[in-house]
Design a protein around this motif. Structure first.
Motif, PDB file in Angstrom:
ATOM      1  N   TRP A   1       0.949  -1.396   0.063  1.00 42.79           N
ATOM      2  CA  TRP A   1       0.036  -0.131  -0.024  1.00 42.79           C
ATOM      3  C   TRP A   1       1.110   1.120  -0.220  1.00 42.79           C
ATOM      4  N   PHE A   2       1.996   1.243   0.647  1.00 44.61           N
ATOM      5  CA  PHE A   2       2.939   2.376   0.710  1.00 44.61           C
ATOM      6  C   PHE A   2       3.499   2.416  -0.636  1.00 44.61           C
ATOM      7  N   ARG A   3       4.021   1.380  -1.146  1.00 41.48           N
ATOM      8  CA  ARG A   3       4.724   1.323  -2.622  1.00 41.48           C
ATOM      9  C   ARG A   3       3.665   2.050  -3.636  1.00 41.48           C
ATOM     10  N   ASP A   4       2.432   1.657  -3.362  1.00 37.83           N
ATOM     11  CA  ASP A   4       1.503   2.305  -4.413  1.00 37.83           C
ATOM     12  C   ASP A   4       1.108   3.627  -4.159  1.00 37.83           C
ATOM     13  N   GLN A   5       1.602   3.977  -2.823  1.00 37.20           N
ATOM     14  CA  GLN A   5       1.018   5.463  -2.574  1.00 37.20           C
ATOM     15  C   GLN A   5       2.219   6.009  -3.415  1.00 37.20           C
ATOM     16  N   VAL A   6       3.653   5.852  -2.954  1.00 30.18           N
ATOM     17  CA  VAL A   6       4.600   6.559  -3.595  1.00 30.18           C
ATOM     18  C   VAL A   6       4.624   6.536  -4.976  1.00 30.18           C
ATOM     19  N   LYS A   7       4.335   5.401  -5.722  1.00 27.52           N
ATOM     20  CA  LYS A   7       4.054   5.397  -7.061  1.00 27.52           C
ATOM     21  C   LYS A   7       3.061   6.335  -7.567  1.00 27.52           C
ATOM     22  N   LYS A   8       1.981   6.466  -6.740  1.00 31.17           N
ATOM     23  CA  LYS A   8       1.032   7.657  -7.420  1.00 31.17           C
ATOM     24  C   LYS A   8       1.297   8.897  -7.271  1.00 31.17           C
ATOM     25  N   VAL A   9       2.369   9.250  -6.242  1.00 31.49           N
ATOM     26  CA  VAL A   9       2.887  10.675  -6.062  1.00 31.49           C
ATOM     27  C   VAL A   9       3.681  10.909  -7.164  1.00 31.49           C
ATOM     28  N   LEU A  10       4.745   9.864  -7.602  1.00 32.00           N
ATOM     29  CA  LEU A  10       5.740   9.831  -8.519  1.00 32.00           C
ATOM     30  C   LEU A  10       4.810  10.154 -10.072  1.00 32.00           C
ATOM     31  N   LYS A  11       3.758   9.540 -10.328  1.00 29.03           N
ATOM     32  CA  LYS A  11       3.107   9.548 -11.349  1.00 29.03           C
ATOM     33  C   LYS A  11       2.433  10.822 -11.660  1.00 29.03           C
ATOM     34  N   ASP A  12       1.791  11.502 -10.376  1.00 30.10           N
ATOM     35  CA  ASP A  12       1.335  12.899 -10.415  1.00 30.10           C
ATOM     36  C   ASP A  12       2.249  13.939 -10.892  1.00 30.10           C
ATOM     37  N   THR A  13       3.570  13.806 -10.154  1.00 28.72           N
ATOM     38  CA  THR A  13       4.535  14.630 -10.432  1.00 28.72           C
ATOM     39  C   THR A  13       5.065  14.585 -12.019  1.00 28.72           C
ATOM     40  N   LEU A  14       5.425  13.566 -12.364  1.00 28.28           N
ATOM     41  CA  LEU A  14       5.750  13.266 -13.649  1.00 28.28           C
ATOM     42  C   LEU A  14       4.765  13.922 -14.584  1.00 28.28           C
ATOM     43  N   SER A  15       3.479  13.864 -14.372  1.00 27.96           N
ATOM     44  CA  SER A  15       2.271  14.298 -15.500  1.00 27.96           C
ATOM     45  C   SER A  15       2.435  15.956 -15.407  1.00 27.96           C
ATOM     46  N   LYS A  16       2.978  16.577 -14.536  1.00 29.67           N
ATOM     47  CA  LYS A  16       3.258  18.027 -14.653  1.00 29.67           C
ATOM     48  C   LYS A  16       4.520  18.561 -15.432  1.00 29.67           C
ATOM     49  N   TYR A  17       5.219  17.562 -15.852  1.00 32.85           N
ATOM     50  CA  TYR A  17       6.390  17.733 -16.755  1.00 32.85           C
ATOM     51  C   TYR A  17       6.169  17.244 -18.067  1.00 32.85           C
ATOM     52  N   LYS A  18       5.080  16.945 -18.487  1.00 37.25           N
ATOM     53  CA  LYS A  18       4.834  16.347 -20.025  1.00 37.25           C
ATOM     54  C   LYS A  18       4.530  17.459 -20.879  1.00 37.25           C
ATOM     55  N   LYS A  19       4.226  18.750 -20.493  1.00 39.60           N
ATOM     56  CA  LYS A  19       4.124  19.762 -21.410  1.00 39.60           C
ATOM     57  C   LYS A  19       5.267  20.101 -21.646  1.00 39.60           C
TER      58      LYS A  19
END
Length: 238
Positions: free
Chosen positions: A220-238
């Motif tokens: 559950w903690f791995r998934d939580q960290v993964k979600k934060v990293l995905k959300d962060t990466l999405s901000k740099y796609k533009k």
């Protein structure tokens, strides 16, 4: 202090970790003071981390007085995470420093639990005339399995991390937590086990290490960290 040096009165002292931290600061201060007496130019050779103005530091003496005299305090406090501003009345027990910020830890009457409040967010502090009887609480245990401040949740559990060959050197030199146990190294990655609360502050430490660390367990903690990293990466796609 005796003629032959210092001694520790265990009935009055705080935790051993706090004591040794205090002695470390005192020794460093004494060394700098002696060096400055010899050569004032040495001051230019010492640099400290600049964190801006220490907001709320003027309240520390009042808070310490309230703790020492077991007096109830009232104040207005802002929660940075939720944005809520509320009135609080607590029984103060001790002060804690974390990442250059001070926090007052005390018992909140309406739920009989210990909370922490950032001193820099306290306004309208009032030390009342109400005196309370301190609980025989083991305050050291509040932070036994805690990195940072949030000791109420989640529950402590085994956390397994995997570090690359560079980051593991830093983790060996400065442990994340006293429960840290190093496992085997395979293909350039070293396993490390901890028994901690996977709280907000712990996640912040993990994220600060970037690709130098991977959370293996709990899932559950791995998934939580993964979600934060995905959300962060999405901000740099533009």
């Amino acid at each position: 202090m005796s003629k032959r040096g210092y001694y520790i009165d265990k009935t009055l002292s705080c935790t051993s970790e706090s004591f040794y931290r205090f002695m470390e600061i005192a020794s460093t201060s004494e060394l700098i003071q002696e060096s400055l007496k010899e050569n004032k130019e040495l001051f230019s050779l010492v640099s400290y981390e600049s964190t801006g103005d220490l907001i709320g530091i003027q309240l520390l003496s009042k808070l310490l007085l309230a703790i020492r005299e077991s007096r109830v305090i009232k104040f207005v406090h802002e929660n940075f995470y939720t944005g809520r501003i509320g009135d609080f009345e607590i029984k103060p027990y001790f002060l804690k420093e974390y990442q250059s910020r001070w926090y007052i830890i005390g018992e909140v009457d309406w739920d009989k639990k210990f909370w922490n409040f950032g001193v820099d967010r306290i306004q309208d502090l009032e030390i009342t005339d109400k005196v309370f009887k301190r609980k025989k609480a083991d305050l050291e245990k509040l932070y036994e399995h805690t990195i940072g401040l949030n000791f109420n949740e989640p529950k402590p559990e085994r956390v397994e991390l995997l570090f690359n060959e560079i980051q593991i050197k830093y983790v060996r030199a400065l442990q994340l937590h006293e429960s840290q146990i190093e496992g085997e190294t395979k293909d350039g990655f070293t396993a490390v086990d901890l028994y901690v609360r996977p709280n907000y502050e712990f996640m912040q430490k993990i994220l600060m290490m970037g690709d130098g660390v991977e959370v293996i367990k709990p899932k559950w903690f791995r998934d939580q960290v993964k979600k934060v990293l995905k959300d962060t990466l999405s901000k740099y796609k533009k």
